[in-house]
Scaffold this active site. Structure first.
Site, PDB file in Angstrom:
ATOM      1  N   ARG A 168       0.816  -1.236   0.000  1.00  0.00           N
ATOM      2  CA  ARG A 168       0.000   0.000   0.000  1.00  0.00           C
ATOM      3  C   ARG A 168       0.846   1.280   0.000  1.00  0.00           C
ATOM      4  O   ARG A 168       0.449   2.306   0.570  1.00  0.00           O
ATOM      5  CB  ARG A 168      -0.977   0.045   1.184  1.00  0.00           C
ATOM      6  N   SER A 220     -10.867   0.535   3.896  1.00  0.00           N
ATOM      7  CA  SER A 220     -10.050   0.154   5.062  1.00  0.00           C
ATOM      8  C   SER A 220      -9.236   1.350   5.547  1.00  0.00           C
ATOM      9  O   SER A 220      -8.506   1.955   4.769  1.00  0.00           O
ATOM     10  CB  SER A 220      -9.074  -0.965   4.696  1.00  0.00           C
ATOM     11  N   GLU A 233      -3.836   3.281   6.613  1.00  0.00           N
ATOM     12  CA  GLU A 233      -3.679   3.108   5.167  1.00  0.00           C
ATOM     13  C   GLU A 233      -4.103   4.415   4.477  1.00  0.00           C
ATOM     14  O   GLU A 233      -3.607   4.770   3.420  1.00  0.00           O
ATOM     15  CB  GLU A 233      -4.576   1.951   4.705  1.00  0.00           C
TER      16      GLU A 233
HETATM   17  C1  FAD Z   1     -15.385   1.440  -0.620  1.00  0.00           C
HETATM   18  C2  FAD Z   1     -13.891   1.465  -0.785  1.00  0.00           C
HETATM   19  C3  FAD Z   1     -13.217   0.270  -1.026  1.00  0.00           C
HETATM   20  C4  FAD Z   1     -11.825   0.287  -1.204  1.00  0.00           C
HETATM   21  N1  FAD Z   1     -11.193  -0.903  -1.441  1.00  0.00           N
HETATM   22  C5  FAD Z   1      -9.849  -0.896  -1.619  1.00  0.00           C
HETATM   23  C6  FAD Z   1      -9.147  -2.119  -1.885  1.00  0.00           C
HETATM   24  O1  FAD Z   1      -9.729  -3.184  -1.963  1.00  0.00           O
HETATM   25  N2  FAD Z   1      -7.802  -2.052  -2.057  1.00  0.00           N
HETATM   26  C7  FAD Z   1      -7.109  -0.876  -1.984  1.00  0.00           C
HETATM   27  O2  FAD Z   1      -5.880  -0.875  -2.176  1.00  0.00           O
HETATM   28  N3  FAD Z   1      -7.749   0.290  -1.747  1.00  0.00           N
HETATM   29  C8  FAD Z   1      -9.081   0.316  -1.566  1.00  0.00           C
HETATM   30  N4  FAD Z   1      -9.730   1.490  -1.303  1.00  0.00           N
HETATM   31  C9  FAD Z   1      -8.944   2.723  -1.170  1.00  0.00           C
HETATM   32  C10 FAD Z   1      -8.825   3.528  -2.490  1.00  0.00           C
HETATM   33  O3  FAD Z   1      -9.929   3.299  -3.310  1.00  0.00           O
HETATM   34  C11 FAD Z   1      -7.577   3.218  -3.280  1.00  0.00           C
HETATM   35  O4  FAD Z   1      -6.426   3.439  -2.507  1.00  0.00           O
HETATM   36  C12 FAD Z   1      -7.496   4.053  -4.575  1.00  0.00           C
HETATM   37  O5  FAD Z   1      -6.477   3.512  -5.364  1.00  0.00           O
HETATM   38  C13 FAD Z   1      -7.237   5.536  -4.358  1.00  0.00           C
HETATM   39  O6  FAD Z   1      -7.412   6.210  -5.604  1.00  0.00           O
HETATM   40  P1  FAD Z   1      -7.933   7.721  -5.681  1.00  0.00           P
HETATM   41  O7  FAD Z   1      -7.918   8.150  -7.085  1.00  0.00           O
HETATM   42  O8  FAD Z   1      -9.208   7.873  -4.960  1.00  0.00           O
HETATM   43  O9  FAD Z   1      -6.761   8.454  -4.884  1.00  0.00           O
HETATM   44  P2  FAD Z   1      -6.912   9.685  -3.885  1.00  0.00           P
HETATM   45  O10 FAD Z   1      -7.571   9.236  -2.640  1.00  0.00           O
HETATM   46  O11 FAD Z   1      -7.455  10.857  -4.591  1.00  0.00           O
HETATM   47  O12 FAD Z   1      -5.367   9.933  -3.573  1.00  0.00           O
HETATM   48  C14 FAD Z   1      -4.608   8.958  -2.905  1.00  0.00           C
HETATM   49  C15 FAD Z   1      -3.132   9.387  -2.953  1.00  0.00           C
HETATM   50  O13 FAD Z   1      -2.696   9.356  -4.303  1.00  0.00           O
HETATM   51  C16 FAD Z   1      -2.145  10.615  -4.672  1.00  0.00           C
HETATM   52  N5  FAD Z   1      -2.440  10.801  -6.088  1.00  0.00           N
HETATM   53  C17 FAD Z   1      -3.623  10.672  -6.730  1.00  0.00           C
HETATM   54  N6  FAD Z   1      -3.463  10.879  -8.043  1.00  0.00           N
HETATM   55  C18 FAD Z   1      -2.155  11.155  -8.241  1.00  0.00           C
HETATM   56  C19 FAD Z   1      -1.370  11.483  -9.376  1.00  0.00           C
HETATM   57  N7  FAD Z   1      -1.902  11.552 -10.594  1.00  0.00           N
HETATM   58  N8  FAD Z   1      -0.054  11.729  -9.203  1.00  0.00           N
HETATM   59  C20 FAD Z   1       0.516  11.658  -7.968  1.00  0.00           C
HETATM   60  N9  FAD Z   1      -0.169  11.357  -6.854  1.00  0.00           N
HETATM   61  C21 FAD Z   1      -1.492  11.106  -6.991  1.00  0.00           C
HETATM   62  C22 FAD Z   1      -2.854  11.620  -3.760  1.00  0.00           C
HETATM   63  O14 FAD Z   1      -2.105  12.825  -3.619  1.00  0.00           O
HETATM   64  C23 FAD Z   1      -2.898  10.823  -2.469  1.00  0.00           C
HETATM   65  O15 FAD Z   1      -1.653  10.891  -1.838  1.00  0.00           O
HETATM   66  C24 FAD Z   1     -11.113   1.502  -1.142  1.00  0.00           C
HETATM   67  C25 FAD Z   1     -11.808   2.699  -0.906  1.00  0.00           C
HETATM   68  C26 FAD Z   1     -13.189   2.680  -0.740  1.00  0.00           C
HETATM   69  C27 FAD Z   1     -13.911   3.975  -0.524  1.00  0.00           C
END
Ligand code: FAD
Length: 321
Positions: free
Chosen positions: A170, A221, A315
């Site tokens: 992660r 999580s 996380e």
């Molecule tokens: C219902 C639910 C279920 C989930 N299940 C899982 C799962 O099974 N496994 C898992 O790993 N995660 C899970 N997650 C967490 C999350 O969905 C993931 O970590 C996802 O990959 C985050 O993507 P995001 O675009 O929302 O990132 P954000 O939350 O917008 O950002 C996360 C991080 O990435 C950085 N970031 C985003 N885009 C860029 C970019 N282009 N360049 C540089 N940095 C960037 C941000 O600055 C931040 O530090 C879940 C979340 C929810 C709400």
């Protein structure tokens, strides 16, 4: 010229002032960003980052906000929402821009009969966020399929290979606060497979996810699971003989199991509650503040430490605190 006008001057896309962040997150929590930009091209991103650095304006990159807890005071700087969304399949690779939803990448892989992304079905968020977090589930993660990532580092566009992304559980080099890299796009290595087999694997995972998902706003999580060595696991089982057999073979202690064992399901502070369905999640009952969530996290960490002598690690990421 004031800062907003200077920022608007350099990019074609929309820039807002005092934009509320809550609607841009899955938690529906967070105050305003001083400045908020929606970016859909590398050219605009480079110009905006140059200008922000010139103005000494702190900035952060936002995908779908599914792994972030923003402060109730918001972010006193520039939030850049990545909205670049081109996706391309070539032979056994998938190339996607950072703003592409992971679900779209999963759907494209399936439609092209490419295997390797089945585990990702149902994970919300963008490709950029998934790479930053090394998102993963059901035995898969981004680290296993990333070929290369295109980034902006020190005002220049570069391509870096999988090894240079320094993926760990992660996490990746992009989560490292010393780097202000922006992910522009990435290439995934996939393998030709049988469409029906890919689909049935995805259906199986969707079913499992549905059984444990909570429908209230959340960030999934909140804490990382513990990965132990075989010896550490042996010692843990001696102290906790009720630990379920299923987890032992993976040498993992799920954060959710620890939290549930402390009797914390349903524990509520203000509008924030430990999900009754999935103890690893905190849900927003409607009016939760970031402060409510932080206080609840603190209670959870204290109780788990007290009962198991283990320190839970988040996380999710805190921004604007
Ligand atoms: C219902 C639910 C279920 C989930 N299940 C899982 C799962 O099974 N496994 C898992 O790993 N995660 C899970 N997650 C967490 C999350 O969905 C993931 O970590 C996802 O990959 C985050 O993507 P995001 O675009 O929302 O990132 P954000 O939350 O917008 O950002 C996360 C991080 O990435 C950085 N970031 C985003 N885009 C860029 C970019 N282009 N360049 C540089 N940095 C960037 C941000 O600055 C931040 O530090 C879940 C979340 C929810 C709400």
């Amino acid at each position: 010229m004031d800062t907003l006008i200077k920022l608007k001057f350099v990019v074609a896309g929309a820039i807002y002032e005092n934009e509320l962040l809550a609607p841009y997150t899955s938690f529906k929590i967070g105050g305003p960003a001083k400045y908020f930009a929606v970016i859909d091209s590398a050219k605009d991103l480079l110009k905006l980052v140059n200008e922000a650095d010139k103005l000494k304006l702190p900035y952060l990159i936002l995908g779908s906000g599914t792994n972030i807890l923003f402060s109730d005071n918001g972010f006193n700087g520039l939030v850049i929402k990545m909205n670049n969304s081109k996706i391309k399949i070539k032979d056994e690779t998938l190339e996607g821009e950072a703003g592409v939803l992971l679900s779209k990448a999963v759907g494209s892989a399936l439609a092209s009969g490419l295997s390797g992304l089945e585990w990702a079905v149902g994970i919300p968020g963008t490709i950029g966020g998934a790479i930053c977090n090394n998102a993963g589930a059901y035995g898969g993660d981004l680290a296993q399929i990333i070929k290369e990532v295109e980034i902006v580092r020190n005002h220049k566009i570069r391509r870096i290979n999988n090894k240079k992304c320094a993926f760990t559980y992660r996490s990746s080099i992009f989560k490292n606060k010393d780097h202000q890299d922006v992910i522009l796009s990435a290439i995934f290595n996939l393998k030709r497979g049988d469409k029906n087999a890919i689909k049935s694997k995805m259906d199986e995972i969707i079913l499992k996810r549905k059984q444990k998902a909570d429908s209230y706003p959340s960030v999934g999580s909140v804490f990382k699971n513990f990965k132990l060595t075989a010896k550490e696991m042996e010692e843990f089982i001696i102290r906790h003989p009720d630990f379920p057999q299923d987890f032992i073979q993976h040498n993992t202690i799920p954060a959710a199991w620890l939290i549930e064992s402390c009797g914390l399901k349903g524990q509520t502070i203000g509008g924030a509650m430990v999900s009754e369905k999935q103890a690893g999640w905190i849900i927003n009952l409607g009016q939760a503040t970031a402060e409510n969530v932080i206080m609840l996290i603190s209670v959870i960490k204290q109780q788990v430490r007290f009962k198991f002598n283990l320190q839970l690690v988040e996380e999710i990421e805190y921004k604007g605190f």
